[in-house]
Design a protein around this motif. Sequence first.
Motif, PDB file in Angstrom:
ATOM      1  N   GLU A 348      55.628   0.455  -1.455  1.00  0.00           N
ATOM      2  CA  GLU A 348      55.520   1.434  -0.324  1.00  0.00           C
ATOM      3  C   GLU A 348      55.113   2.465  -0.137  1.00  0.00           C
ATOM      4  O   GLU A 348      54.540   3.458  -1.726  1.00  0.00           O
ATOM      5  CB  GLU A 348      57.150   1.958  -1.227  1.00  0.00           C
ATOM      6  N   PHE A 349      54.044   3.442   0.235  1.00  0.00           N
ATOM      7  CA  PHE A 349      53.531   4.633  -0.708  1.00  0.00           C
ATOM      8  C   PHE A 349      54.333   5.441   0.754  1.00  0.00           C
ATOM      9  O   PHE A 349      55.001   5.271   1.471  1.00  0.00           O
ATOM     10  CB  PHE A 349      52.027   4.162   1.322  1.00  0.00           C
ATOM     11  N   ILE A 350      54.334   6.471  -0.756  1.00  0.00           N
ATOM     12  CA  ILE A 350      55.506   7.523   0.000  1.00  0.00           C
ATOM     13  C   ILE A 350      53.476   9.182   0.108  1.00  0.00           C
ATOM     14  O   ILE A 350      53.563   9.335  -1.131  1.00  0.00           O
ATOM     15  CB  ILE A 350      56.288   7.863  -0.969  1.00  0.00           C
ATOM     16  N   GLY A 351      53.933  10.161   1.072  1.00  0.00           N
ATOM     17  CA  GLY A 351      52.741  11.248   0.832  1.00  0.00           C
ATOM     18  C   GLY A 351      52.295  10.801   1.882  1.00  0.00           C
ATOM     19  O   GLY A 351      52.215  10.001   2.392  1.00  0.00           O
ATOM     20  N   ALA A 352      50.799  11.796   0.933  1.00  0.00           N
ATOM     21  CA  ALA A 352      49.727  11.602   1.799  1.00  0.00           C
ATOM     22  C   ALA A 352      48.615  10.692   0.998  1.00  0.00           C
ATOM     23  O   ALA A 352      47.856  10.603   0.542  1.00  0.00           O
ATOM     24  CB  ALA A 352      49.352  13.169   1.005  1.00  0.00           C
ATOM     25  N   ILE A 353      49.249   9.173   0.742  1.00  0.00           N
ATOM     26  CA  ILE A 353      48.490   8.067   0.087  1.00  0.00           C
ATOM     27  C   ILE A 353      48.757   6.977   1.211  1.00  0.00           C
ATOM     28  O   ILE A 353      50.152   6.841   1.796  1.00  0.00           O
ATOM     29  CB  ILE A 353      48.759   8.006  -0.621  1.00  0.00           C
ATOM     30  N   ALA A 354      47.531   5.901   1.031  1.00  0.00           N
ATOM     31  CA  ALA A 354      47.550   4.839   2.536  1.00  0.00           C
ATOM     32  C   ALA A 354      47.186   3.529   1.457  1.00  0.00           C
ATOM     33  O   ALA A 354      45.784   3.663   0.955  1.00  0.00           O
ATOM     34  CB  ALA A 354      47.307   5.094   3.780  1.00  0.00           C
ATOM     35  N   ALA A 355      46.711   2.379   1.819  1.00  0.00           N
ATOM     36  CA  ALA A 355      46.386   1.189   1.954  1.00  0.00           C
ATOM     37  C   ALA A 355      44.889   1.686   2.176  1.00  0.00           C
ATOM     38  O   ALA A 355      45.237   1.690   3.611  1.00  0.00           O
ATOM     39  CB  ALA A 355      46.854   0.062   2.532  1.00  0.00           C
ATOM     40  N   GLY A 356      43.662   1.509   1.341  1.00  0.00           N
ATOM     41  CA  GLY A 356      42.489   1.726   1.782  1.00  0.00           C
ATOM     42  C   GLY A 356      41.647   0.851   2.144  1.00  0.00           C
ATOM     43  O   GLY A 356      41.180   0.505   1.408  1.00  0.00           O
ATOM     44  N   GLY A 357      41.837   0.087   3.421  1.00  0.00           N
ATOM     45  CA  GLY A 357      40.715  -1.006   3.800  1.00  0.00           C
ATOM     46  C   GLY A 357      41.409  -2.623   3.456  1.00  0.00           C
ATOM     47  O   GLY A 357      42.531  -2.831   2.771  1.00  0.00           O
ATOM     48  N   SER A 358      40.530  -3.032   3.337  1.00  0.00           N
ATOM     49  CA  SER A 358      40.583  -4.415   2.845  1.00  0.00           C
ATOM     50  C   SER A 358      40.120  -4.795   1.777  1.00  0.00           C
ATOM     51  O   SER A 358      40.400  -6.107   0.995  1.00  0.00           O
ATOM     52  CB  SER A 358      39.687  -5.419   3.707  1.00  0.00           C
ATOM     53  N   ASP A 359      39.587  -3.732   0.299  1.00  0.00           N
ATOM     54  CA  ASP A 359      39.251  -4.271  -0.794  1.00  0.00           C
ATOM     55  C   ASP A 359      39.544  -3.626  -2.190  1.00  0.00           C
ATOM     56  O   ASP A 359      39.739  -3.445  -3.058  1.00  0.00           O
ATOM     57  CB  ASP A 359      37.534  -2.864  -0.869  1.00  0.00           C
ATOM     58  N   ASN A 360      40.935  -3.653  -1.443  1.00  0.00           N
ATOM     59  CA  ASN A 360      42.709  -3.324  -2.535  1.00  0.00           C
ATOM     60  C   ASN A 360      42.207  -2.012  -3.037  1.00  0.00           C
ATOM     61  O   ASN A 360      43.131  -1.765  -3.941  1.00  0.00           O
ATOM     62  CB  ASN A 360      42.607  -4.620  -3.493  1.00  0.00           C
ATOM     63  N   ASN A 361      42.295  -0.831  -1.892  1.00  0.00           N
ATOM     64  CA  ASN A 361      42.068   0.185  -2.619  1.00  0.00           C
ATOM     65  C   ASN A 361      43.422   0.884  -2.163  1.00  0.00           C
ATOM     66  O   ASN A 361      43.696   0.654  -1.156  1.00  0.00           O
ATOM     67  CB  ASN A 361      40.338   1.266  -1.682  1.00  0.00           C
ATOM     68  N   PHE A 362      43.538   2.257  -2.907  1.00  0.00           N
ATOM     69  CA  PHE A 362      44.602   3.225  -2.162  1.00  0.00           C
ATOM     70  C   PHE A 362      44.056   4.659  -1.281  1.00  0.00           C
ATOM     71  O   PHE A 362      42.097   4.369  -2.284  1.00  0.00           O
ATOM     72  CB  PHE A 362      45.002   3.884  -3.688  1.00  0.00           C
ATOM     73  N   GLU A 363      43.942   4.912  -1.060  1.00  0.00           N
ATOM     74  CA  GLU A 363      44.401   6.034   0.023  1.00  0.00           C
ATOM     75  C   GLU A 363      44.121   7.431  -0.207  1.00  0.00           C
ATOM     76  O   GLU A 363      45.560   7.347   1.181  1.00  0.00           O
ATOM     77  CB  GLU A 363      42.503   5.521   1.605  1.00  0.00           C
TER      78      GLU A 363
END
Length: 479
Positions: A348-363
């Motif tokens: 679960e991502f909450i607020g100003a953060i998300a899954a960042g692409g295919s490299d297992n990054n946060f964004e």
Amino acid sequence: MKKYIFSALVLATSMVACTGDYTDWADPQANAQPETISFGNGSVTEVGIIDYADDAVASSEVVQICKVTEPTASSSDYCGSMYSLTLGGVEYPISAAGTMSTADLKSYIESTYGKAPEVREIPAVITMWITNGTSTIKNAEAAFTVKAKLDAPVLYDHLYVIGAPSKWDPTCTALPFTRDESKSIYDAPEFTITVPVSEGDTWFAFADDLTVSTGDWSNVFGAREGNGKNYIGEKGKFARRSDLSDDGSFMIHVDGDAKFMKITVNVLDGWYLIEKVNFEANLSYVGTANGWNNGGGSSRLVLTDMEKGKYTGFIYGKQESYGNTFRLFSPSQLGSWNASTGNSDVTEFIGAIAAGGSDNNFEFTEGDGVYYVEYSAIDKTISATKIEYMGVTGDFTGWNEGVQMTWNADEYCFEAAAGVTAAGWKFRANGLTDPNWGINLGGAADDLCQNGSNLDIVGSSVKLYPCRTNTEKIYCTVE
């Protein structure tokens, strides 16, 4: 039972003689269309519900899905026939007697409808092919319905830990497991929970909705290996106490080697996995703001484990053309790219953060700036709030949003010219939009913390260092 009369269809294809070998009828060669052959009163008859809980069905290689009465050909030249079955656009072999592979039907139902033990009404089409030795005809086709029900235990949507981590009460729901509730329990039957454990022996068991509603100890789940003999670190089997020779309570022994245990339970397949867990004391930022430096420096530390597996802290994120991306590394992971905490560790991502692409990054999703981040390794959640406004506030400002501070990217600090006094003051984020003081720092100047007490240092120039780039503490300086 319903009967469906074949409708006459014609399709030119090739096949060899009735009495000899023949080529694959499912891949016929095109030929000139032969004359239409009349077949009389052929029919397909539906059968009853196919129940995989029936041992006779489950143990048989083939299952009767319909009954076929083959029409009589008006020409003796066409003496061979074959059948195919289509379920959802997928073609399967079917015998002239109306049987197909038991395993194939089960696989189709699971992939199309799921594993729940419900009666499924499946649209089906049976096709008849005939041959005169040189040509084949897709001569007849009929639509009917297959009714089938898979075998599965009755499952309940919730599971709880009872015993020492909560209390020995079959109706206790204080420690619920989590699972993917976007799917049916039969398609997502795996539950997980992480709970603290004490030194020595910790005894516990599992309860589901049936246990809670009945309050019946015989419905509590225990280990098939026996009371306190459950596995640690490998899968074991469980059952209700009514099916065990003893109560089967689970036990984990800790001798300085764990602070938590992670429990995974698959209620459909009937297995459990208990693992000892220790969380790292801190996590470091590696991303666009420090040039993806994985060796130290400003990647040293950003989040600390404030509440046993729940990390908090401030991160400065820098927007690049490919995003404002980063990952989190424990001290042992720095210097290597083989392991890290990334979006695959979060549900679960909450607020100003998300899954960042295919490299297992946060964004970070709101561009350059400082973000307050909370990450729970237990709940597998991460949240980020962008610091749009950092203020120094206190008695000297009337405890409003305060004197606005500016970000100094070279020193990784907020700074402001503010006449703080001994009457009390602290740092307040997003004061104009957060009247509840959701993010505020106080306490000791060299160890600031969320909701800390008021500071009483006197001065006119204040700097706040929130990102822990050169110390393990959030701190401030006053001159």
